[in-house]
Design a protein around this motif. Structure first.
Motif, PDB file in Angstrom:
ATOM      1  N   LEU A  79       1.013  -1.518   0.248  1.00  0.00           N
ATOM      2  CA  LEU A  79      -0.095  -0.199  -0.269  1.00  0.00           C
ATOM      3  C   LEU A  79       0.766   0.910   0.323  1.00  0.00           C
ATOM      4  CD1 LEU A  79      -3.000  -0.776   2.629  1.00  0.00           C
ATOM      5  CD2 LEU A  79      -3.246  -0.367   0.355  1.00  0.00           C
ATOM      6  N   ARG A  80       1.776   1.563   0.825  1.00  0.00           N
ATOM      7  CA  ARG A  80       3.039   2.062   0.799  1.00  0.00           C
ATOM      8  C   ARG A  80       3.304   2.427  -0.614  1.00  0.00           C
ATOM      9  NH1 ARG A  80       7.996   2.286   1.132  1.00  0.00           N
ATOM     10  NH2 ARG A  80       8.059   0.625   1.835  1.00  0.00           N
ATOM     11  N   LEU A  81       3.809   1.593  -1.271  1.00  0.00           N
ATOM     12  CA  LEU A  81       4.266   1.650  -2.500  1.00  0.00           C
ATOM     13  C   LEU A  81       3.004   2.681  -3.428  1.00  0.00           C
ATOM     14  CD1 LEU A  81       6.570  -1.377  -2.427  1.00  0.00           C
ATOM     15  CD2 LEU A  81       7.526   1.628  -3.093  1.00  0.00           C
ATOM     16  N   LEU A  82       1.672   1.903  -3.725  1.00  0.00           N
ATOM     17  CA  LEU A  82       1.226   1.784  -4.194  1.00  0.00           C
ATOM     18  C   LEU A  82       1.064   3.419  -4.341  1.00  0.00           C
ATOM     19  CD1 LEU A  82      -1.054   1.136  -5.771  1.00  0.00           C
ATOM     20  CD2 LEU A  82      -2.186   0.948  -3.721  1.00  0.00           C
ATOM     21  N   GLY A  83       0.583   3.902  -2.970  1.00  0.00           N
ATOM     22  CA  GLY A  83       0.749   5.557  -2.668  1.00  0.00           C
ATOM     23  C   GLY A  83       1.778   6.349  -3.199  1.00  0.00           C
ATOM     24  N   GLU A  84       3.023   5.475  -2.923  1.00  0.00           N
ATOM     25  CA  GLU A  84       4.365   7.000  -3.387  1.00  0.00           C
ATOM     26  C   GLU A  84       4.474   6.495  -4.508  1.00  0.00           C
ATOM     27  OE1 GLU A  84       7.541   5.097  -1.597  1.00  0.00           O
ATOM     28  OE2 GLU A  84       7.251   5.376   0.815  1.00  0.00           O
ATOM     29  N   THR A  85       4.367   6.022  -5.572  1.00  0.00           N
ATOM     30  CA  THR A  85       3.971   5.900  -7.285  1.00  0.00           C
ATOM     31  C   THR A  85       2.655   6.295  -7.399  1.00  0.00           C
ATOM     32  OG1 THR A  85       3.184   3.459  -7.455  1.00  0.00           O
ATOM     33  CG2 THR A  85       5.480   3.389  -6.842  1.00  0.00           C
ATOM     34  N   GLU A  86       1.668   6.797  -7.341  1.00  0.00           N
ATOM     35  CA  GLU A  86       0.375   7.637  -7.482  1.00  0.00           C
ATOM     36  C   GLU A  86       1.315   8.232  -8.479  1.00  0.00           C
ATOM     37  OE1 GLU A  86      -2.834   9.735  -9.045  1.00  0.00           O
ATOM     38  OE2 GLU A  86      -0.966  10.356  -7.379  1.00  0.00           O
ATOM     39  N   PRO A  87       2.030   9.632  -8.329  1.00  0.00           N
ATOM     40  CA  PRO A  87       2.344  10.471  -9.388  1.00  0.00           C
ATOM     41  C   PRO A  87       2.733   9.849 -11.022  1.00  0.00           C
ATOM     42  CG  PRO A  87       3.002  10.930  -7.311  1.00  0.00           C
ATOM     43  CD  PRO A  87       3.050   9.485  -7.189  1.00  0.00           C
ATOM     44  N   VAL A  88       4.063   8.675 -10.737  1.00  0.00           N
ATOM     45  CA  VAL A  88       4.138   8.444 -11.984  1.00  0.00           C
ATOM     46  C   VAL A  88       2.768   7.512 -12.106  1.00  0.00           C
ATOM     47  CG1 VAL A  88       4.950   6.628 -10.827  1.00  0.00           C
ATOM     48  CG2 VAL A  88       5.982   7.064 -13.081  1.00  0.00           C
ATOM     49  N   ARG A  89       2.107   7.310 -11.649  1.00  0.00           N
ATOM     50  CA  ARG A  89       1.208   6.179 -12.804  1.00  0.00           C
ATOM     51  C   ARG A  89       0.316   6.917 -12.823  1.00  0.00           C
ATOM     52  NH1 ARG A  89      -1.700   3.564  -9.542  1.00  0.00           N
ATOM     53  NH2 ARG A  89      -1.127   4.368  -7.874  1.00  0.00           N
ATOM     54  N   ALA A  90      -0.139   7.872 -12.691  1.00  0.00           N
ATOM     55  CA  ALA A  90      -1.084   9.634 -13.379  1.00  0.00           C
ATOM     56  C   ALA A  90      -0.574   9.947 -14.134  1.00  0.00           C
ATOM     57  CB  ALA A  90      -1.919   9.912 -11.921  1.00  0.00           C
ATOM     58  N   SER A  91       0.815  10.120 -14.444  1.00  0.00           N
ATOM     59  CA  SER A  91       1.271  10.353 -15.200  1.00  0.00           C
ATOM     60  C   SER A  91       1.069  10.043 -16.789  1.00  0.00           C
ATOM     61  CB  SER A  91       3.127  10.587 -15.526  1.00  0.00           C
ATOM     62  OG  SER A  91       3.327  11.577 -16.080  1.00  0.00           O
TER      63      SER A  91
END
Length: 208
Positions: free
Chosen positions: A150-162
């Motif tokens: 879950l932590r990594l899911l949150g941390e990668t949200e900016p690149v995943r939304a890009s």
């Protein structure tokens, strides 16, 4: 997802082997937006943890086969998703995103279990000799992976939304992890399912 990964495989493997290029640079030959090293690090860690969780599905399958338990466990699944929603809310990740992601992890794990059960029934000589304790041994290891996922899911949200960066970064991370772990076809197919919620499907055409 599979088509995206394979269509860019040569260029992305070069990225993995040769190291970082300029952040956000476009590969003229493939049209892939090359993710920067920070993007790759976060997605690589996420994919690596997803594969570690998938590998535990082998032990779950062995335990369930030995005990005669069904693969689906709706009560356990509901309990996990409720816990994920609560933990996601506390950590600043949208609960619906966390639940969607973990529902995919559950389904991917069941894909592995079904595939292994079919294989072992067809070829009894391949059945594992060791039958791990599901409740006392395997599930605690699965549960310990939930917070960092879950932590990594949150941390990668900016690149995943890009736009574009998610698919290319995820493909590069996947290739690196697959090269190290040597996943078979069953686990690669399950990995497809596990990774499916991470990028916006509308971005796929931009990197093929």
């Amino acid at each position: 997802m599979t088509l995206v990964v394979r269509s860019a495989s040569l260029a992305l493997m070069s990225m993995v082997l040769l190291g970082p290029t300029a952040a956000g640079a476009d590969d003229a030959a493939t049209g892939v937006v090359v993710p920067d090293s920070g993007d790759r690090a976060g997605l690589l860690a996420l994919v690596d943890l997803i594969v570690r969780r998938l590998s535990l599905a082998d032990e779950v399958a062995a335990a369930k086969l030995a005990d005669g338990r069904p693969i689906a466990d709706p009560v356990r699944e509901r309990r996990l998703l409720d816990a994920v929603a609560a933990l996601a809310a506390r950590s600043g990740t949208a609960p619906e995103a966390g639940v969607r992601f973990f529902r995919a992890q559950i389904e991917a794990g069941k894909m592995v279990q079904r595939g292994l059960h079919a294989r072992w029934r067809a070829h009894p000589e391949l059945r594992p000799r060791r039958h791990p304790d599901l409740a006392g041994e395997v599930r605690p290891r699965l549960d310990r992976l939930t917070p960092p996922l879950l932590r990594l899911l949150g941390e990668t949200e900016p690149v995943r939304a890009s736009d574009g960066r998610c698919w290319s970064g995820l493909a590069a991370a996947r290739l690196a992890v697959e090269a190290r772990t040597g996943l078979d076809r069953l686990h690669r197919d399950a990995l497809d399912a596990a990774l499916a919620p991470l990028c916006d499907p509308a971005q796929a055409d931009r990197v093929t």
